[in-house]
Design a protein around this motif. Structure first.
Motif, PDB file in Angstrom:
ATOM      1  N   LEU A  58       9.083  12.797   6.645  1.00  0.00           N
ATOM      2  CA  LEU A  58       9.271  12.923   8.087  1.00  0.00           C
ATOM      3  C   LEU A  58       9.362  11.519   8.691  1.00  0.00           C
ATOM      4  O   LEU A  58      10.405  11.099   9.165  1.00  0.00           O
ATOM      5  N   ASN A  59       8.250  10.778   8.625  1.00  0.00           N
ATOM      6  CA  ASN A  59       8.241   9.379   9.053  1.00  0.00           C
ATOM      7  C   ASN A  59       7.537   8.536   7.997  1.00  0.00           C
ATOM      8  O   ASN A  59       6.493   8.929   7.481  1.00  0.00           O
ATOM      9  N   CYS A  60       8.118   7.387   7.670  1.00  0.00           N
ATOM     10  CA  CYS A  60       7.425   6.401   6.835  1.00  0.00           C
ATOM     11  C   CYS A  60       6.629   5.518   7.784  1.00  0.00           C
ATOM     12  O   CYS A  60       7.211   4.837   8.633  1.00  0.00           O
ATOM     13  N   HIS A  61       5.326   5.514   7.635  1.00  0.00           N
ATOM     14  CA  HIS A  61       4.520   4.748   8.584  1.00  0.00           C
ATOM     15  C   HIS A  61       4.063   3.404   8.032  1.00  0.00           C
ATOM     16  O   HIS A  61       4.284   2.381   8.674  1.00  0.00           O
ATOM     17  N   GLU A  62       3.442   3.395   6.875  1.00  0.00           N
ATOM     18  CA  GLU A  62       2.947   2.111   6.375  1.00  0.00           C
ATOM     19  C   GLU A  62       2.985   2.072   4.859  1.00  0.00           C
ATOM     20  O   GLU A  62       3.024   3.113   4.193  1.00  0.00           O
ATOM     21  N   MET A  63       2.948   0.822   4.326  1.00  0.00           N
ATOM     22  CA  MET A  63       3.009   0.628   2.881  1.00  0.00           C
ATOM     23  C   MET A  63       2.145  -0.571   2.499  1.00  0.00           C
ATOM     24  O   MET A  63       2.112  -1.577   3.217  1.00  0.00           O
ATOM     25  N   VAL A  64       1.445  -0.462   1.365  1.00  0.00           N
ATOM     26  CA  VAL A  64       0.674  -1.568   0.809  1.00  0.00           C
ATOM     27  C   VAL A  64       0.993  -1.672  -0.681  1.00  0.00           C
ATOM     28  O   VAL A  64       1.501  -0.728  -1.293  1.00  0.00           O
ATOM     29  N   MET A  65       0.692  -2.832  -1.279  1.00  0.00           N
ATOM     30  CA  MET A  65       0.885  -3.027  -2.709  1.00  0.00           C
ATOM     31  C   MET A  65      -0.473  -3.269  -3.363  1.00  0.00           C
ATOM     32  O   MET A  65      -1.231  -4.140  -2.923  1.00  0.00           O
ATOM     33  N   ASP A  66      -0.782  -2.490  -4.415  1.00  0.00           N
ATOM     34  CA  ASP A  66      -2.071  -2.664  -5.084  1.00  0.00           C
ATOM     35  C   ASP A  66      -1.972  -3.761  -6.132  1.00  0.00           C
ATOM     36  O   ASP A  66      -0.906  -4.367  -6.342  1.00  0.00           O
ATOM     37  N   ARG A  67      -3.076  -4.062  -6.799  1.00  0.00           N
ATOM     38  CA  ARG A  67      -3.097  -5.183  -7.744  1.00  0.00           C
ATOM     39  C   ARG A  67      -2.271  -4.905  -8.990  1.00  0.00           C
ATOM     40  O   ARG A  67      -1.981  -5.827  -9.767  1.00  0.00           O
ATOM     41  N   ASP A 336       6.451  -0.935   9.691  1.00  0.00           N
ATOM     42  CA  ASP A 336       5.557  -1.722   8.843  1.00  0.00           C
ATOM     43  C   ASP A 336       6.372  -2.518   7.849  1.00  0.00           C
ATOM     44  O   ASP A 336       7.524  -2.171   7.522  1.00  0.00           O
ATOM     45  N   VAL A 337       5.753  -3.608   7.365  1.00  0.00           N
ATOM     46  CA  VAL A 337       6.370  -4.508   6.396  1.00  0.00           C
ATOM     47  C   VAL A 337       5.391  -4.703   5.246  1.00  0.00           C
ATOM     48  O   VAL A 337       4.213  -4.963   5.469  1.00  0.00           O
ATOM     49  N   CYS A 338       5.883  -4.567   4.017  1.00  0.00           N
ATOM     50  CA  CYS A 338       5.097  -4.891   2.829  1.00  0.00           C
ATOM     51  C   CYS A 338       5.837  -6.004   2.093  1.00  0.00           C
ATOM     52  O   CYS A 338       7.071  -5.936   1.932  1.00  0.00           O
ATOM     53  N   VAL A 339       5.121  -7.040   1.664  1.00  0.00           N
ATOM     54  CA  VAL A 339       5.720  -8.222   1.046  1.00  0.00           C
ATOM     55  C   VAL A 339       5.294  -8.284  -0.413  1.00  0.00           C
ATOM     56  O   VAL A 339       4.102  -8.212  -0.713  1.00  0.00           O
TER      57      VAL A 339
END
Length: 365
Positions: A58-67, A336-339
């Protein structure tokens, strides 16, 4: 040849050839390059390899990268709140149906283990396509979705009055494990808890005697560790087109104003700050909150150096001038931005016609 040297030379070749690539049928297709200066990117729209039937969005809200280098996305589709990708875009796992207003996602590295903090904003679309409000929720979970604990409505600890809405949008984790909750769709407070979820203090909201403490749409919160000796809590005041900086115990420090950018949470990487711009206003006319007017902004320190999907940043007499979305709308709403470690960006978009995250592959720098 070093990777970035190769990429830089490749980007020159692309520019010299008019920026065209080829699809599987051999037909030329124009590549989309966005951004400015040392921060330019190739948009990869088909990065996410998912089935719209099995894993609808529906909507992509946020993203993180794990170790482990896995990219974890939070969304609000009732069939799957969490999607987990590798960096090639392959779907590795998905889980969660208990967060219909899935919005905020924060990674907490604790010793040798990673945990997630999920926020359900309390708003979701029902089967009739109408927005419905329910109680917001903040959960600490393992990476596979096992709930460690929930943080309840602030009324339960005497912070809110009966009838006050709690619609959390974001969390941040302090250096000692304290949890900062941004009630961005509710009362606009930042609520600080200890690592066990026990209330400490809150600040923000509206109508403070010192207006620097006012937050208007406190959509995001993050910890700024760029000065290792003096970490700060950075809060979005989206309707003021600003980030506000506070000490870890909620004392106001300063405001960073970003004209015409209704920004989401700040994302820090090295000395840079990245943020999705959910809305902007065109040079002429007005738009509604449903119109596609977003882009991405990138800062070195406090200086805007690139606006992927937007116009080039400009300063006059040291003051940042208004930035605008590009006419071709390469990015609809930056949420959101994930780097990653190669400085590629993964962009989550709200109100983007159910599309998965975009990858912005860096082509210089």
């Amino acid at each position: 040849m070093k990777r970035r040297t190769f990429i830089r030379q490749s980007s020159v070749t692309i520019a010299a050839s008019g920026g065209f690539g080829f699809n599987l049928l051999g037909r030329a297709k124009k590549e989309e390059i966005v951004g400015h200066g040392d921060y330019q990117y190739r948009i990869i729209r088909d990065w996410a390899q998912i089935s719209s039937v099995q894993n609808p969005i529906l909507n992509c809200h946020e993203m993180v990268m794990d170790r482990q280098g896995r990219l974890i996305m939070m969304g609000d589709h009732p069939a799957n709140n969490i999607l987990i990708f590798d960096k090639s875009g392959k779907l590795l796992d998905y889980w969660g149906t208990a967060y219909p207003g899935g919005h905020g996602l924060t990674l907490s590295a604790e010793g040798e283990e990673d945990f997630l903090f999920l926020t359900d904003s309390g708003w979701f679309l029902d089967k009739h396509g109408k927005w419905v409000r329910h109680n917001g929720r903040v959960s600490k979970t393992t990476l596979d979705g096992r709930v460690i604990f929930d943080i309840g409505h602030p009324q339960t600890v005497g912070v809110y009055k009966p009838g006050d809405h709690f619609c959390p949008t974001e969390t941040a984790i302090g250096p000692n494990g304290d949890i900062y909750v941004a009630d961005g769709y509710g009362m606009d407070y930042i609520i600080q808890y200890n690592a066990r979820g026990e209330y400490i203090r809150h600040w923000g909201g509206h109508n403070n005697h010192d207006k620097n403490y006012n937050l208007h749409n406190a959509h995001g919160v993050a910890i700024d560790y760029r000065d290792a000796e003096n970490p700060l809590v950075v809060c979005t005041s989206r309707n003021e087109q600003s980030f506000k900086f506070f000490t870890l115990d909620g004392q106001y420090v300063r405001t960073l104003h970003l004209p015409n950018m209704q920004v989401c949470r700040p994302v820090f990487d090295d000395s840079n700050l990245y943020a999705g711009v959910c809305w902007s206003q065109p040079k002429e006319g007005k738009t509604t909150w449903k119109d596609h007017t977003g882009f991405i902004t990138i800062l070195e320190g406090d200086t805007v150096v690139s606006n992927p999907g937007g116009t080039a940043p400009a300063y006059k007499d040291g003051a940042l001038q208004k930035s605008y979305q590009l006419a071709e709308k390469p990015i609809l709403h930056g949420h959101d931005v994930c780097v990653d470690e190669d400085k590629n960006l993964y962009i989550c978009q709200w109100n983007a016609n159910g599309t998965p995250p975009l990858k912005l592959e860096r082509v210089n720098g």
